[in-house]
Write an enzyme that holds these catalytic residues in place. Sequence first.
Site, mmCIF file in Angstrom:
data_model
loop_
_atom_site.group_PDB
_atom_site.id
_atom_site.type_symbol
_atom_site.label_atom_id
_atom_site.label_comp_id
_atom_site.label_asym_id
_atom_site.label_seq_id
_atom_site.Cartn_x
_atom_site.Cartn_y
_atom_site.Cartn_z
ATOM 1 N N GLU A 286 0.279 8.172 10.856
ATOM 2 C CA GLU A 286 0.386 9.129 10.293
ATOM 3 C C GLU A 286 -0.081 10.552 10.945
ATOM 4 O O GLU A 286 -1.071 10.645 11.084
ATOM 5 C CB GLU A 286 -0.163 8.935 8.780
ATOM 6 C CG GLU A 286 0.307 9.998 7.767
ATOM 7 C CD GLU A 286 -0.120 11.661 7.550
ATOM 8 O OE1 GLU A 286 0.398 12.143 8.303
ATOM 9 O OE2 GLU A 286 -1.267 11.367 7.167
ATOM 10 N N CYS A 320 -2.530 16.550 5.014
ATOM 11 C CA CYS A 320 -1.107 16.407 6.000
ATOM 12 C C CYS A 320 0.050 16.838 4.824
ATOM 13 O O CYS A 320 1.136 16.847 5.112
ATOM 14 C CB CYS A 320 -1.000 15.191 6.261
ATOM 15 S SG CYS A 320 -1.572 13.853 5.457
#
EC number: 1.2.1.88
Length: 514
Positions: A286, A320
């Site tokens: 990720e 994020c």
Amino acid sequence: MVVEFKNEPGYDFSVQENVDMFKKALKDVEKELGQDIPLVINGEKIFKDDKIKSINPADTSQVIANASKATKQDVEDAFKAANEAYKSWKTWSANDRAELMLRVSAIIRRRKAEIAAIMVYEAGKPWDEAVGDAAEGIDFIEYYARSMMDLAQGKPVLDREGEHNKYFYKSIGTGVTIPPWNFPFAIMAGTTLAPVVAGNTVLLKPAEDTPYIAYKLMEILEEAGLPKGVVNFVPGDPKEIGDYLVDHKDTHFVTFTGSRATGTRIYERSAVVQEGQNFLKRVIAEMGGKDAIVVDENIDTDMAAEAIVTSAFGFSGQKCSACSRAIVHKDVYDEVLEKSIKLTKELTLGNTVDNTYMGPVINKKQFDKIKNYIEIGKEEGKLEQGGGTDDSKGYFVEPTIISGLKSKDRIMQEEIFGPVVGFVKVNDFDEAIEVANDTDYGLTGAVITNNREHWIKAVNEFDVGNLYLNRGCTSAVVGYHPFGGFKMSGTDAKTGSPDYLLHFLEQKVVSEMF
């Protein structure tokens, strides 16, 4: 009997009793700060002279911990321990492994305030964010334990006369977990213990900024009775041991959360088959985002402004999933911008020990990077709010709004990972979706609209892994919002999903003739 999965609650800090309890937890944790923490290899605590210093980003004079720094030889020893432990750990039944993980989560639950308090100091997390991080760690462990119990049943396949067939799952071996500093407990615990409950063994290299909270997990695993060598703790300099961990012939998988540059490096290096390696490595990555909230015409501008501000500035934009682009229809642009500025002015910034809404950014490197992007933003657009920075004691950046931007501006294209949001004006919804997709990333997004056709268009065309309607673009909940993104946001290995453990399992078929 295992009870039905339920998300772990946080603390309601409008209740004075909870405030008093957490203040005590902060004081108790503060007394323990500054200690040396060891490597943990095969259950042995190894203290090294060479250390990684963890500091409080809100007060850089305060040392949180001194983490022993692993060498390549330490990593080699950890692989040997993990490989040996795997021989027996893989033979545990899925239910036995899952039940041990539920014991781990129960211990974390009892120590939730302590764990959250550590993150207030070590990561500069606000109270609510820190407690949420600890609770999410519990959620991941509980969810994956139940997932493994389900997967242990295998899946039905067809039989035929004289032939009985079975389709089931088995573990794959030793792997490496490289978690981030921004969710230093939840993501760290989830990405470490998901492969473990699936029957694998792990080398855990914690983020350099947050090794202390990761070591607390090691303490909890020991208390819960996890066999030695199943999880080995190897903090270290990524320049010294990062490639070695990824390249190692015994690394079956790498779980990584962090920057695009590091993630793509890991992906590339993992494709190389090393001498003595007889399998293909798996990468679960990720790598961030450039997340947008699209605001349509004829909407509730108060809701839109709140969604933008909370998504952009929660935990100082260090998620994020944080909103770094506000793409607003021309008819409501001025009103949404004005209301966003007003809300931003109400936010408190300071040492999160004092329960401020925003705290510091994590380190000097990030501080300088964000400061530079603010200067770029001033050149590309108009500074509407914030822009101030102060690193005299900690790494503080004011929540910053920049307006009048274009889609190709650097502020709208490059991941900043700080409290900076850019506003761009669009003529219609079609243009809004074009701008939203005009990025290398595809992690999260949100759409504020009352037009069902526009929402359906966004569902089909807004190219992100997690899309939300009439709310912000952060705060995915385990079990409800499996999390992961498209394009350069990573491999879309949805954490907190029914499929996540499959990344750490092999499928096997056995056919028996009668």
